[in-house]
Each structure stands twice: as structure tokens, then as C-alpha cells.
Design a protein around this motif. Structure first.
Motif, short mmCIF file in Angstrom:
data_model
loop_
_atom_site.label_atom_id
_atom_site.label_comp_id
_atom_site.label_asym_id
_atom_site.label_seq_id
_atom_site.Cartn_x
_atom_site.Cartn_y
_atom_site.Cartn_z
N ALA A 19 7.40 6.91 -3.08
CA ALA A 19 6.72 5.75 -2.50
C ALA A 19 6.75 4.60 -3.50
O ALA A 19 6.42 4.77 -4.66
N ILE A 20 7.15 3.42 -3.03
CA ILE A 20 7.28 2.25 -3.89
C ILE A 20 6.08 1.32 -3.69
O ILE A 20 5.50 0.82 -4.64
N VAL A 21 5.74 1.06 -2.43
CA VAL A 21 4.64 0.15 -2.12
C VAL A 21 4.08 0.56 -0.76
O VAL A 21 4.77 1.19 0.04
N TYR A 22 2.82 0.21 -0.51
CA TYR A 22 2.25 0.51 0.80
C TYR A 22 1.24 -0.55 1.20
O TYR A 22 0.74 -1.31 0.37
N LYS A 23 0.97 -0.62 2.50
CA LYS A 23 -0.06 -1.47 3.07
C LYS A 23 -0.88 -0.60 4.01
O LYS A 23 -0.39 0.43 4.49
N THR A 24 -2.10 -1.01 4.28
CA THR A 24 -2.94 -0.26 5.21
C THR A 24 -3.40 -1.14 6.34
O THR A 24 -3.46 -2.37 6.23
N GLN A 25 -3.72 -0.50 7.46
CA GLN A 25 -4.32 -1.15 8.62
C GLN A 25 -5.41 -0.23 9.12
O GLN A 25 -5.14 0.93 9.46
N ILE A 30 -6.65 5.26 9.69
CA ILE A 30 -5.89 4.29 8.89
C ILE A 30 -4.40 4.47 9.15
O ILE A 30 -3.88 5.59 9.10
N ASN A 31 -3.71 3.36 9.42
CA ASN A 31 -2.26 3.34 9.44
C ASN A 31 -1.79 2.93 8.05
O ASN A 31 -2.26 1.95 7.49
N TYR A 32 -0.88 3.71 7.50
CA TYR A 32 -0.25 3.38 6.24
C TYR A 32 1.19 2.99 6.52
O TYR A 32 1.91 3.71 7.21
N PHE A 33 1.61 1.87 5.98
CA PHE A 33 3.01 1.44 6.04
C PHE A 33 3.54 1.60 4.64
O PHE A 33 3.06 0.96 3.70
N ILE A 34 4.53 2.48 4.47
CA ILE A 34 4.96 2.89 3.14
C ILE A 34 6.46 2.68 2.98
O ILE A 34 7.25 3.14 3.81
N LYS A 35 6.85 1.99 1.90
CA LYS A 35 8.26 1.85 1.55
C LYS A 35 8.60 3.01 0.63
O LYS A 35 7.96 3.19 -0.40
N VAL A 36 9.60 3.81 1.01
CA VAL A 36 9.95 5.01 0.25
C VAL A 36 11.41 4.95 -0.17
O VAL A 36 12.30 4.69 0.65
N GLN A 37 11.65 5.19 -1.46
CA GLN A 37 13.01 5.27 -1.97
C GLN A 37 13.55 6.67 -1.70
O GLN A 37 12.92 7.66 -2.06
N TYR A 43 16.39 2.93 1.14
CA TYR A 43 14.94 2.97 1.33
C TYR A 43 14.64 3.17 2.80
O TYR A 43 15.45 2.83 3.67
N VAL A 44 13.48 3.71 3.09
CA VAL A 44 12.99 3.82 4.46
C VAL A 44 11.56 3.29 4.49
O VAL A 44 10.88 3.25 3.48
N HIS A 45 11.15 2.83 5.66
CA HIS A 45 9.77 2.41 5.87
C HIS A 45 9.13 3.43 6.79
O HIS A 45 9.69 3.77 7.84
N LEU A 46 7.98 3.93 6.41
CA LEU A 46 7.26 4.93 7.20
C LEU A 46 5.95 4.34 7.70
O LEU A 46 5.29 3.59 6.98
N ARG A 47 5.57 4.72 8.92
CA ARG A 47 4.21 4.42 9.40
C ARG A 47 3.52 5.77 9.55
O ARG A 47 3.95 6.62 10.33
N PRO A 73 10.99 -6.78 3.35
CA PRO A 73 9.52 -6.86 3.43
C PRO A 73 8.95 -5.70 4.26
O PRO A 73 9.57 -5.26 5.23
N LEU A 74 7.80 -5.22 3.84
CA LEU A 74 7.12 -4.14 4.54
C LEU A 74 6.19 -4.78 5.58
O LEU A 74 5.21 -5.42 5.24
N THR A 75 6.56 -4.63 6.86
CA THR A 75 5.81 -5.27 7.94
C THR A 75 5.40 -4.24 8.98
O THR A 75 5.92 -3.11 8.99
N TYR A 76 4.50 -4.64 9.88
CA TYR A 76 4.07 -3.75 10.95
C TYR A 76 5.25 -3.43 11.85
O TYR A 76 6.05 -4.30 12.17
#
Length: 77
Positions: A19-25, A30-37, A43-47, A73-76
Motif C-alpha cells: 500500500a502506497i497511499v489511501y483515502k477514506t470515506q 468506512i470505504n478505503y481507497f488504496i493505491k497498491v504497488q 499499481y492497482v487501486h482498491l476500494r 490520482p486516487l479518486t472515488y
């Protein structure tokens, strides 16, 4: 905890899963949006959804996007 869920959906395994970075909603959980190497350049983006503590359920992979770069960018989604 969601690596096996992701690998199962992609039908492959990954040696790197960092995991490189994440955002929450905040929702009803809680929804986590996670950028994963997943490799040196990929890279992939996970919700991931984490339900409320009293529901006693682990994190669940809801959706993902492949073919991402470190700079995307890590977006919804």
C-alpha cells in the motif's frame, strides 16, 4: 487482508503488494481507497469496505482498477 480476494478475482498472484497511499470515506462503515504497488512499475487501486465494529466482519474488496501508475490520482470509483 484483501490480497487473497484481489488475487482470486485477477486469477494471479503478486510478489509485491504494498500500500502506497489511501483515502477514506465514512458511510455505514468506512470505504478505503488504496493505491497498491504490485510490481516495479504497476499499481492497482482498491476500494475496500470495512463494516461497523459490532458487525464483526473483516474488510471486503468491493472494486478495483488495474493498469495504474504511481502518479495516477486516487479518486472515488
Amino acid at each position: 487482508q484483501v490480497k487473497p480476494q484481489f488475487e482470486s478475482r485477477e486469477n494471479r498472484t503478486y510478489g509485491i503488494f504494498k500500500a502506497i497511499v489511501y483515502k477514506t470515506q465514512v458511510v455505514a462503515g468506512i470505504n478505503y481507497f488504496i493505491k497498491v504497488q504490485v510490481s516495479d512499475t504497476d499499481y492497482v487501486h482498491l476500494r475496500v469496505f470495512q463494516s461497523l465494529p459490532h458487525e464483526n466482519q473483516g474488510p471486503s474488496l468491493v472494486s478495483f482498477q488495474t493498469g495504474k501508475t504511481r502518479d495516477d490520482p486516487l479518486t472515488y470509483f
